[in-house]
Design an enzyme around this catalytic site. Sequence first.
Site, short mmCIF file in Angstrom:
data_model
loop_
_atom_site.label_atom_id
_atom_site.label_comp_id
_atom_site.label_asym_id
_atom_site.label_seq_id
_atom_site.Cartn_x
_atom_site.Cartn_y
_atom_site.Cartn_z
N TYR A 22 0.86 -1.18 0.00
CA TYR A 22 0.00 0.00 0.00
C TYR A 22 0.90 1.23 0.00
O TYR A 22 2.02 1.17 0.49
CB TYR A 22 -0.85 0.04 1.27
CG TYR A 22 -1.82 -1.11 1.43
CD1 TYR A 22 -3.08 -1.04 0.86
CD2 TYR A 22 -1.48 -2.23 2.17
CE1 TYR A 22 -3.98 -2.09 1.04
CE2 TYR A 22 -2.37 -3.28 2.35
CZ TYR A 22 -3.63 -3.20 1.78
OH TYR A 22 -4.52 -4.21 1.96
N ASP B 223 -7.33 -11.87 1.61
CA ASP B 223 -6.20 -11.42 0.81
C ASP B 223 -6.28 -12.22 -0.48
O ASP B 223 -6.15 -13.44 -0.47
CB ASP B 223 -4.89 -11.73 1.54
CG ASP B 223 -4.38 -10.52 2.30
OD1 ASP B 223 -4.08 -9.52 1.65
OD2 ASP B 223 -4.28 -10.60 3.53
N LYS C 200 -5.96 -6.29 0.78
CA LYS C 200 -7.14 -6.96 1.33
C LYS C 200 -8.42 -6.50 0.65
O LYS C 200 -8.54 -5.35 0.26
CB LYS C 200 -7.21 -6.68 2.83
CG LYS C 200 -6.05 -7.31 3.58
CD LYS C 200 -6.06 -6.93 5.04
CE LYS C 200 -4.83 -7.46 5.73
NZ LYS C 200 -3.57 -6.92 5.17
C1 LIG Z 1 -2.62 -6.40 5.89
C2 LIG Z 1 -1.52 -5.65 5.35
C3 LIG Z 1 -1.36 -4.30 5.69
C4 LIG Z 1 -2.28 -3.56 6.63
O1 LIG Z 1 -3.54 -3.48 6.16
P1 LIG Z 1 -4.69 -2.78 7.01
O2 LIG Z 1 -5.90 -3.03 6.21
O3 LIG Z 1 -4.32 -1.34 7.12
O4 LIG Z 1 -4.72 -3.42 8.35
C5 LIG Z 1 -0.30 -3.62 5.13
N1 LIG Z 1 0.56 -4.22 4.27
C6 LIG Z 1 0.43 -5.51 3.93
C7 LIG Z 1 1.41 -6.10 3.00
C8 LIG Z 1 -0.62 -6.28 4.47
O5 LIG Z 1 -0.74 -7.57 4.11
#
Ligand SMILES: *Cc1c(COP(=O)(O)O)cnc(C)c1O
Length: 386
Positions: A100, A322, A329
């Site tokens: 992200y 995922d 997600k």
């Molecule tokens: C789950 C995850 C996050 C955090 O996701 P949130 O929805 O903010 O809890 C960040 N980076 C990766 C790679 C993830 O798998």
Amino acid sequence: MSAAADWRRQLREAWRSPDALRRDRFPRMQVTPGMREAALRFRMAVTPHYASLVRVPDFSDPIFAQCVPSQDELRAAPFASPDPLGEVRSMPVPRLVRRYPDRAVLLASSSCACYCRHCFRKRVSGVPEPSASDAELAAVARWLGANPEVDDVLVSGGDPLLMPDTRVRAVIDALSSVSSVRVIRVGSRLPATLPQRFTPALVRILAAPARRGGPAVYLMSHFNHPRELAPEALRALRALVDAGVPVCNQTVLLRGVNDSADTLEALFRALYHARVRPYYLFQTDLAEGIEHLRTPLATGLALMRELRARLSGPAIPNFCLDPPGGGGKIELSPESVVRRGRGETLLRNGRGELFLYPDPQDAARRFGSERADTADSTDTSGASRQ
Ligand SMILES: *Cc1c(COP(=O)(O)O)cnc(C)c1O
């Protein structure tokens, strides 16, 4: 015995093979060749604390099923992969996964107190490997300094809190030294499997940054069954929250363990009462060796619909998956939007009753870009024919 000696003894005395667990703890437990083979393929550890939560030493028991290797782990799973989320491809610097713009995951260590049979990161966890070194942490901090849009770092593994206090502090200090990092989320299964780990010294380390005006530190716990909320676990959670460390919980939906509305309701209600916010309910990933614990998606959706009717809003987590190969997600909700039409939407509430909800009169003009969305959906006038 000191608090630190207590958690170290739990680790020393953890059972690391099905035969050892039978010999010392559950004489009536059945051990098959398939279980021995599964334990060699995917590492096993069961702490005395976690074993004490087992009531019946077989796979019908939700605690036993989460920590004792089953021969089902050897079954070929057509969609399964060692890296189901494609994490290896999204590492800009060793140990850091970024998918992200504003968040990243730091894989700090590969060891756990108990190895969850449903772990999606079996490619990492249980592979004996050193935890993050000072040089690696410095490289991560340099990368974060050069990428200030990442303001939230999730510390994961393995279990980062299985490291000694000095190494936990080194990770927290390295991340806190980057001024653009405003949130550190520490993911740990230890509140459930080794609550003795939450000594006053560890709780102080986690609470320190926020007290100094540094980043907020959240603990992301992982409880899957109400029985895991033992008195020791509740004490650990209380110590964290009292010290100013907010706790959010992530649950994995597991077939035969917690895939019933009664079990999840009891779990989320008890967490909520303990000042822990149920945050995510995860669909089990397409990882190797965990296919027998995966539920159909329809099960999770039906459970969420049921929980909405039973629990207060803050006690209900988001149901997420995922997608295979990565991509971030995806949140799943029991469908409340039945159909979108020109200027109105047909909705269904928790009891299955239908409602037509109109858009503002000038919405089509003001949000011209939504017309594409409107054009390919069915007209809601069909509602009256249902
Ligand atoms: C789950 C995850 C996050 C955090 O996701 P949130 O929805 O903010 O809890 C960040 N980076 C990766 C790679 C993830 O798998």
